[in-house]
Design an enzyme around this catalytic site. Structure first.
Site, mmCIF file in Angstrom:
data_model
loop_
_atom_site.group_PDB
_atom_site.id
_atom_site.type_symbol
_atom_site.label_atom_id
_atom_site.label_comp_id
_atom_site.label_asym_id
_atom_site.label_seq_id
_atom_site.Cartn_x
_atom_site.Cartn_y
_atom_site.Cartn_z
ATOM 1 N N GLU A 85 52.380 145.782 45.032
ATOM 2 C CA GLU A 85 53.008 146.349 46.228
ATOM 3 C C GLU A 85 52.275 147.605 46.686
ATOM 4 O OE1 GLU A 85 57.236 148.269 47.811
ATOM 5 O OE2 GLU A 85 56.864 148.051 45.666
ATOM 6 N N GLU A 115 65.953 147.623 49.911
ATOM 7 C CA GLU A 115 65.539 148.792 49.147
ATOM 8 C C GLU A 115 65.551 149.994 50.082
ATOM 9 O OE1 GLU A 115 62.214 149.192 45.841
ATOM 10 O OE2 GLU A 115 61.402 149.757 47.798
#
Length: 271
Positions: free
Chosen positions: A150, A249
């Site tokens: 990521e 998130e």
């Protein structure tokens, strides 16, 4: 087009509750069918497994251990000289993932050493990351688990994080060359670092193995004020046929439950 699926990141949502087991129950009560988390390693595996069983939730994603956070670590994948620690962390992540039937692990890259010049250490860090990812691919492919990398923005969130753009991640994935390692797209980070989301999502969609969302720049709920048009972005993912989960998130502006109107409206439209 099939409806998108959302999972609650219980490291960010339901933090009104101190225990992860409580957050699992809260996520289920709020209508989520799945959760993800950064690190659950302070929790007893058997307790987590029992809570998962009671709630019926799927656990979608875990991160590899961060290392020594007090000492400045945030992952070890690209940190030269820490390869054995990375492998031990991967073993622990796999242990938890298998117990929880979790099929995705975010393999955290880590930070450029404090005081080092990013350009000067980039080649060595990339070589370390590629080597560690190839090892992870061998381990994870045998377990039926997908590894993910990521990009995290270096403008707001973490100025020292090594992996910071989708373009850099795509280059690394090409060098790893294994179907068990894919790209984790957090549109919050992508927007801050590069923008051009429509073209970047289309370009890198074949590489994407997981998606996360938050508004920019506040990192609050997707329907809060900010730069991103989430109805458009979600429609784009629907158009492209994204079938994985989308991790929520973000930092709730108030209570988690009060900020879930956006996802409840999506669910009601797609019943």
């Amino acid at each position: 087009m099939p409806a998108l699926k959302f999972c609650a990141n219980i490291s960010w949502l339901f933090t009104e509750l101190p225990e992860f087991t409580q957050r699992l129950q809260a996520a289920a009560s709020a209508g989520f069918r799945a959760v993800e988390a950064a690190w659950l390693y302070d929790c007893d595996i058997a307790t987590l497994v029992e809570s998962k069983k009671q709630t019926g939730l799927e656990v979608v994603l875990l991160n590899t251990p961060p290392g020594d956070m007090k000492g400045g670590d945030l992952g070890l994948g690209a940190v030269p000289g820490r390869e054995q620690e990375f492998r031990k962390g991967l073993e622990l992540a796999v242990q938890y993932a298998k117990a929880l039937d979790c099929r995705r692990i975010h393999l955290m890259a880590g930070r450029v050493p404090v005081g080092a010049d990013r350009t000067a250490v980039a080649m060595e860090m990339e070589a370390t990351f590629v080597q560690n990812l190839k090892h992870a691919a061998d381990v994870l492919s045998k377990e039926g688990i997908l590894g993910l990398i990521e990009p995290i923005n270096t403008r707001i969130t973490d100025p020292l994080y090594f992996l910071n753009s989708p373009h850099q991640a795509a280059d690394i994935l090409q060098k790893v060359g294994h179907s068990s390692i894919k790209l984790q797209m957090d549109v919050y980070h992508w927007q801050i670092m590069d923008g051009n989301l429509t073209q970047n999502i289309r370009k890198y969609f074949p590489l994407i193995g997981h998606v996360q969302i938050a508004q920019v720049p506040s990192r609050n709920e997707p329907d809060s004020a900010g730069e991103l048009n989430f109805p458009y972005l979600l429609s784009l993912l629907e158009e492209l046929g994204y079938q994985g989960y989308i991790g929520c998130e973000y930092k709730p502006k108030g209570s988690t439950v009060d900020g879930l109107k956006w996802v409840q409206e999506y669910w009601s439209r797609h019943q």
